[in-house]
Design an enzyme around this catalytic site. Structure first.
Site, PDB file in Angstrom:
ATOM      1  CD  GLU A 257      90.766  24.157   3.473  1.00 14.17           C
ATOM      2  OE1 GLU A 257      89.934  24.368   2.571  1.00 14.17           O
ATOM      3  OE2 GLU A 257      91.928  24.583   3.433  1.00 14.17           O
ATOM      4  CG  LEU A 258      84.476  26.386   6.845  1.00 16.30           C
ATOM      5  CD1 LEU A 258      83.943  27.679   7.433  1.00 16.30           C
ATOM      6  CD2 LEU A 258      84.473  25.277   7.883  1.00 16.30           C
TER       7      LEU A 258
ATOM      8  CB  CYS B 132      84.017  21.074  -0.108  1.00 16.46           C
ATOM      9  SG  CYS B 132      85.692  20.516  -0.437  1.00 16.46           S
TER      10      CYS B 132
ATOM     11  CD  GLU C 195      78.514  22.118   0.802  1.00 17.96           C
ATOM     12  OE1 GLU C 195      78.154  22.049   1.984  1.00 17.96           O
ATOM     13  OE2 GLU C 195      79.654  21.813   0.426  1.00 17.96           O
TER      14      GLU C 195
ATOM     15  N   GLY D  46      84.885  20.728   7.249  1.00 19.22           N
ATOM     16  CA  GLY D  46      83.501  20.290   7.440  1.00 19.22           C
ATOM     17  C   GLY D  46      82.550  21.390   7.026  1.00 19.22           C
ATOM     18  CB  SER D  47      78.970  21.800   7.665  1.00 20.51           C
ATOM     19  OG  SER D  47      78.978  21.753   9.079  1.00 20.51           O
TER      20      SER D  47
ATOM     21  CE  LYS E  59      85.093  14.639  15.856  1.00 20.19           C
ATOM     22  NZ  LYS E  59      84.487  13.579  15.031  1.00 20.19           N
TER      23      LYS E  59
HETATM   24  P1  NAP Z   1      80.188  18.397   9.633  1.00 20.19           P
HETATM   25  O1  NAP Z   1      78.865  17.925  10.044  1.00 20.19           O
HETATM   26  O2  NAP Z   1      80.516  19.827   9.823  1.00 20.19           O
HETATM   27  O3  NAP Z   1      81.243  17.458  10.365  1.00 20.19           O
HETATM   28  C1  NAP Z   1      82.613  17.586  10.156  1.00 20.19           C
HETATM   29  C2  NAP Z   1      83.371  17.117  11.373  1.00 20.19           C
HETATM   30  O4  NAP Z   1      83.050  17.968  12.478  1.00 20.19           O
HETATM   31  C3  NAP Z   1      83.020  15.711  11.826  1.00 20.19           C
HETATM   32  O5  NAP Z   1      84.187  15.105  12.340  1.00 20.19           O
HETATM   33  C4  NAP Z   1      82.021  15.966  12.929  1.00 20.19           C
HETATM   34  O6  NAP Z   1      81.963  14.919  13.865  1.00 20.19           O
HETATM   35  C5  NAP Z   1      82.616  17.184  13.580  1.00 20.19           C
HETATM   36  N1  NAP Z   1      81.670  17.976  14.363  1.00 20.19           N
HETATM   37  C6  NAP Z   1      80.348  18.143  14.180  1.00 20.19           C
HETATM   38  N2  NAP Z   1      79.849  18.985  15.118  1.00 20.19           N
HETATM   39  C7  NAP Z   1      80.896  19.336  15.920  1.00 20.19           C
HETATM   40  C8  NAP Z   1      81.031  20.172  17.062  1.00 20.19           C
HETATM   41  N3  NAP Z   1      79.989  20.829  17.587  1.00 20.19           N
HETATM   42  N4  NAP Z   1      82.250  20.299  17.641  1.00 20.19           N
HETATM   43  C9  NAP Z   1      83.321  19.640  17.131  1.00 20.19           C
HETATM   44  N5  NAP Z   1      83.251  18.839  16.052  1.00 20.19           N
HETATM   45  C10 NAP Z   1      82.052  18.698  15.436  1.00 20.19           C
HETATM   46  O7  NAP Z   1      80.464  18.132   8.090  1.00 20.19           O
HETATM   47  P2  NAP Z   1      80.291  16.787   7.298  1.00 20.19           P
HETATM   48  O8  NAP Z   1      78.837  16.608   7.033  1.00 20.19           O
HETATM   49  O9  NAP Z   1      81.034  15.677   7.933  1.00 20.19           O
HETATM   50  O10 NAP Z   1      81.078  17.129   5.956  1.00 20.19           O
HETATM   51  C11 NAP Z   1      80.496  17.752   4.888  1.00 20.19           C
HETATM   52  C12 NAP Z   1      80.871  19.226   4.861  1.00 20.19           C
HETATM   53  O11 NAP Z   1      82.299  19.351   4.797  1.00 20.19           O
HETATM   54  C13 NAP Z   1      80.365  19.914   3.625  1.00 20.19           C
HETATM   55  O12 NAP Z   1      79.837  21.172   3.961  1.00 20.19           O
HETATM   56  C14 NAP Z   1      81.616  20.068   2.763  1.00 20.19           C
HETATM   57  O13 NAP Z   1      81.543  21.115   1.829  1.00 20.19           O
HETATM   58  C15 NAP Z   1      82.668  20.279   3.795  1.00 20.19           C
HETATM   59  N6  NAP Z   1      84.000  19.958   3.254  1.00 20.19           N
HETATM   60  C16 NAP Z   1      84.851  20.980   3.017  1.00 20.19           C
HETATM   61  C17 NAP Z   1      86.101  20.715   2.470  1.00 20.19           C
HETATM   62  C18 NAP Z   1      87.056  21.828   2.183  1.00 20.19           C
HETATM   63  O14 NAP Z   1      88.232  21.547   2.042  1.00 20.19           O
HETATM   64  N7  NAP Z   1      86.610  23.061   2.093  1.00 20.19           N
HETATM   65  C19 NAP Z   1      86.481  19.400   2.199  1.00 20.19           C
HETATM   66  C20 NAP Z   1      85.575  18.374   2.458  1.00 20.19           C
HETATM   67  C21 NAP Z   1      84.338  18.678   3.006  1.00 20.19           C
HETATM   68  P3  NAP Z   1      80.729  13.879  13.856  1.00 20.19           P
HETATM   69  O15 NAP Z   1      80.919  13.032  12.688  1.00 20.19           O
HETATM   70  O16 NAP Z   1      80.849  13.164  15.133  1.00 20.19           O
HETATM   71  O17 NAP Z   1      79.484  14.693  13.755  1.00 20.19           O
END
Ligand code: NAP
Length: 490
Positions: free
Chosen positions: A261-262, A295, A392, A239-240, A185
């Site tokens: 991977e947060l 990230c 962040e 993600g976050s 997804k």
């Molecule tokens: P996010 O809001 O956590 O969303 C990430 C993914 O999770 C999206 O596909 C989102 O779908 C989905 N999601 C959100 N709420 C959910 C829930 N309750 N249940 C299941 N899935 C859910 O993060 P983002 O804003 O897209 O990405 C930025 C974050 O990713 C930053 O914190 C960054 O540091 C982190 N990141 C980490 C790495 C790493 O490797 N450590 C790499 C890249 C990014 P929707 O789009 O539909 O909300």
């Protein structure tokens, strides 16, 4: 070459916008979901909005195809993954343009991501035929220990918008190599890149049901029932930290294998003996790649007092000269932020820092125009209490703060709940090794501003998550070890 409107239309027309379930494309039962161009705020196209039943069907397809895929000859799996790599490289320009349209990053960076994303496929196509176990005599001497590696089983993959392809292939590549099937997804802001990738997997010969892609407007309600389903064995999320914590809780129900991977809050440490030119080059990469929406982005520049002014001046000169604009335009260095919420958040961080005493060396405000643009910004004299040192930023803003002693630099770097990556600039090897030991991060960029590499274990500690993606460690995430105890014949 300049991108024309006809080029844009062509790549948008080519991409499938339906769900990919059980090897077939079908509309979403919940309707459609608009995909926006963050540089204009206009709608690019619409993709399928999956219902809970669609998600359940995707899981059923992954489950049903599991045994056959696990039993497919490793060489056959390897060849399929390799074909997908070749197709990605062949279509790099179109994939890059599609990514730029939905995510905003400049075309050259998008092309770089396509190559990086494809490299995971090439790497894991090579690993698929080298999965082995061991056979030894047990320590008492009377028996044998036989171990074998087996695929974990059905996986769920949830990916973010900032690297729409690479965050997918570094999960899908090793999963395919190990013999796992999956439901993927992507983020709702950037579903097109993953759908285009599903088309490539289909063409490469990935059997029906082995990889299923669902797009949707309500991630929580789509994914929660799948995470609770006994057919699933693993969840890998990028993600976050906030969402990651919720998913860890949900995963406890079925005791899933979990990779997280947060978020990050990367310190970028410049010691007084550093090669400043190299440090500034590294800073540009660590801060401005992906417009700071990574990230791994340098979130805090921690610079030794005696070189801070010089470093800040040189960095501001380079960052101040960067051009923000639509990623399809020539000469653009920084694209828009992903959405209005992200733009508001970056703006708030800069206002908070300046209200607390930070000085703006360049940029500092949102840029004119309809899209979500923020000026490339350098802030100096940033006080310890500024929010952007602990949160962040996810934008093109470089805050500089200073230290006096090495111990102070390490203490500042570790003063965060995150632990993804740190960057370290020094020419003194003893200083460097001291820092390698003392820094609480999963990765360190030593005299360089980028750590990403398909053959290396990417991942964090503390609230940046656990698990590794890339390299041999990335394959281990998709394998279980089975042990057979055997008595030696008397
Ligand atoms: P996010 O809001 O956590 O969303 C990430 C993914 O999770 C999206 O596909 C989102 O779908 C989905 N999601 C959100 N709420 C959910 C829930 N309750 N249940 C299941 N899935 C859910 O993060 P983002 O804003 O897209 O990405 C930025 C974050 O990713 C930053 O914190 C960054 O540091 C982190 N990141 C980490 C790495 C790493 O490797 N450590 C790499 C890249 C990014 P929707 O789009 O539909 O909300």
């Amino acid at each position: 070459m300049a991108v024309t409107q006809a080029d844009e239309r062509r790549v948008l027309d080519q991409v499938e916008t339906r769900l990919f379930i059980g090897g077939a494309w079908r509309p979403g039962a919940a309707g459609e979901l608009a995909v926006e161009d963050p540089s204009t705020t206009e709608t690019l196209t619409e993709v399928a909005d999956a219902s809970a039943q669609d998600a359940e069907d995707a899981l059923a397809a992954a489950h049903e195809s599991g045994a056959a895929w696990a039993g497919t000859a490793p060489r056959e799996r390897a060849d399929i993954i390799r074909r997908a790599y070749d197709l990605m490289i062949e279509r790099r320009d179109d994939l890059a343009l599609l990514m730029t349209l939905e995510m905003g990053k400049p075309l050259a960076e998008a092309a770089g991501e396509v190559t990086y994303a494809a490299n995971f496929l090439r790497w894991y196509s090579e690993e698929a035929v080298r999965i082995d176990g061991r056979f030894t005599t047990n320590e008492a001497g009377g028996g044998r220990v036989l171990t074998m590696r087996r695929p974990v089983g059905v996986c769920l993959f949830i990916t973010p918008w900032n690297f729409p392809l690479a965050m997918g292939t570094r999960k899908i590549g090793p999963a395919l190599a190990a013999g796992c099937t999956s439901v993927v997804k992507p983020a709702k802001q950037t579903p097109l890149s993953m759908l285009a990738f599903a088309q490539i997997l289909e063409q490469a010969g990935v059997p029906a049901g082995v990889v299923n892609v669902i797009t949707g407007s309500s991630s929580g309600s789509l994914m929660a029932p799948l995470i609770a389903d006994a057919r699933v064995r693993k969840l890998s999320f990028t993600g976050s930290t906030e969402v990651g914590k919720k998913l860890i809780e949900q995963s406890a129900e079925q005791v899933l294998r979990v990779s997280m991977e947060l978020g990050g809050n990367a310190p970028f440490i410049v010691f007084d003996d550093a090669d400043l030119q190299r440090a500034v080059d590294g800073a540009l990469l660590a801060k401005m790649r992906n417009g700071g929406e990574a990230c791994t982005s340098a979130n805090r520049f921690i610079v030794q007092e005696s070189v801070a002014e010089q470093f800040a001046g040189r960095l501001a000169e380079r960052i101040g000269a960067m051009k923000a604009g639509r990623g399809t335009e020539q000469g653009v260095d920084v694209g828009p932020l992903i959405d209005a919420a992200q733009l508001g958040s970056v703006e708030r961080h800069v206002e908070d820092a300046t209200a607390k005493g930070a000085r703006v060396l360049c940029g500092g405000s949102r840029a004119a125009g309809p899209g979500y643009f923020f000026e490339p910004t350098v802030l100096t004299d940033v006080p310890r209490g500024a929010d952007l040192l602990s949160e962040e930023i996810f934008g093109p803003v470089a805050p500089i703060t200073t230290f006096a002693t090495d111990d102070e630099a390490i203490a500042m770097a570790n003063d965060t709940e995150y632990g993804l990556v740190a960057y370290l600039f020094t020419q003194d090897i003893d200083r460097a090794f001291g820092a390698f030991d003392a820094l609480d991060t999963g990765m360190i960029g030593f005299n360089q501003g980028m750590v990403s590499n398909a053959g290396a274990p990417f991942g964090g500690v503390k609230q940046s998550g656990y698990g590794r993606e890339g390299g041999p460690e990335g394959l281990d995430e998709y394998l279980e070890t089975r042990y057979v105890a055997m008595n030696s014949p008397a």
